[in-house]
Scaffold this motif. Structure first.
Motif: not given
Length: 313
Positions: A204-208, A238-240, A254-256, A297-302
């Protein structure tokens, strides 16, 4: 000598009765809140023996779900036994869960609340600390070389001795006979610096927050990747996520965190916090892009911090 034995037996029985009375006096739908500066571990199981180990991969306690932050509200579902109370926790209006806590934490780390607050739990929206405090927290992780701890999100040690029995994990062992929790996993640090606004899991961290960039499944030039690094700010993450048909742990990932031009992470098989400095940030981004590709997965920058979101308006 016989009288001493008799006194000891009576004392032990009294202590046991007090412990039983403590958890038996808790009733369904009782409401509690975690006190300031206190942290309460929640486990996914009521099994009498928990997995635990310390080694080159950090602290491993697979049965640990999360550590409840100060202000978190719980509702008692059912007292189970002298070691377990099944509870529902409400960290924020979007971060909730069910698990088991030890009755001792009700006495030492929590305060009773009126049961009429039950309905308001679902509307709880904690505020994250100011960005300057977030930076201080991230720097503290580096300065103190804070350990990786699976399922944890706390700086101060939580002593588990005398509360549970433990089953050692593989070749890992306890350290000097002490069982304690201290540190973070990859999403635990994000949960902590957001004051519980963001979940303690990667799912769910990709949609926050706000997606400021998404690396899709294509090749990107060094120029494109450098451009993304220039727009990132402290606390962006950054999360995938692992795709279900690519990985057995669907939804995990994973999250950075971006910090001081580089990346901070609590990484599996790294015993302590891992920081990539600014001059190696591009190499790290390349490495994470490969991991995301492997995960399907895509790599999301949030961007999530309210101060930065306000600046973007």
């Amino acid at each position: 000598m016989k009288s001493m034995k008799k006194i000891s037996a009576v004392a032990i029985l009294t202590i046991a009765c007090l412990r039983v009375a403590c958890w038996c006096s808790v009733e369904k739908d009782d409401v509690f809140a975690v006190k300031a500066d206190c942290y309460v571990p929640v486990f996914i199981t009521q099994h009498p023996s928990l997995t635990y180990g310390i080694g080159t991969e950090g602290v491993i306690c697979y049965d640990l779900d999360t550590v409840l932050l100060p202000g978190t509200i719980i509702r008692v579902i059912k007292p189970v036994d002298e070691r377990n109370i099944r509870i529902e926790y409400f960290t924020s209006n979007t971060v909730t869960g069910i698990g088991f806590i030890h009755p001792d934490f009700l006495k030492t780390s929590m305060e009773s609340l009126p049961t009429n607050l039950l309905g308001s739990m679902y509307a709880r929206t904690p505020s994250p600390p100011p960005l300057r405090e977030v930076r201080r927290i991230l720097q503290r992780c580096i300065d103190e070389n804070v350990p990786f701890c699976y399922g944890a999100n706390n700086f101060e040690k939580i002593d588990l001795n005398g509360k549970y029995e433990f089953n050692r994990v593989g070749e890992l062992s306890e350290q000097n006979g002490k069982y304690e929790l201290r540190g973070f996993d990859c999403s635990g640090i994000l949960h902590f610096i957001s004051n519980g606004l963001l979940p303690h899991c990667t799912k769910g961290l990709d949609v926050y927050g706000k997606r400021i960039f998404v690396f899709s499944q294509r090749r990107y030039s060094a120029k494109e990747k450098k451009a993304v690094l220039t727009i990132m700010k402290d606390s962006d993450y950054v999360v995938f996520l692992h795709r279900s048909d690519k990985h057995e742990f669907s939804g995990s990932g994973h999250v950075l965190l971006f910090y001081n031009g580089g990346f901070l992470e609590f990484k599996w098989k790294e015993p302590n916090v891992f920081y990539t400095p600014r001059e190696k940030a591009l190499d790290k981004l390349d490495s994470v892009l490969k991991d995301a590709e492997t995960a399907g997965s895509n790599l999301y920058i949030i961007r999530w911090h309210p101060e930065l979101l306000q600046e973007d308006l």
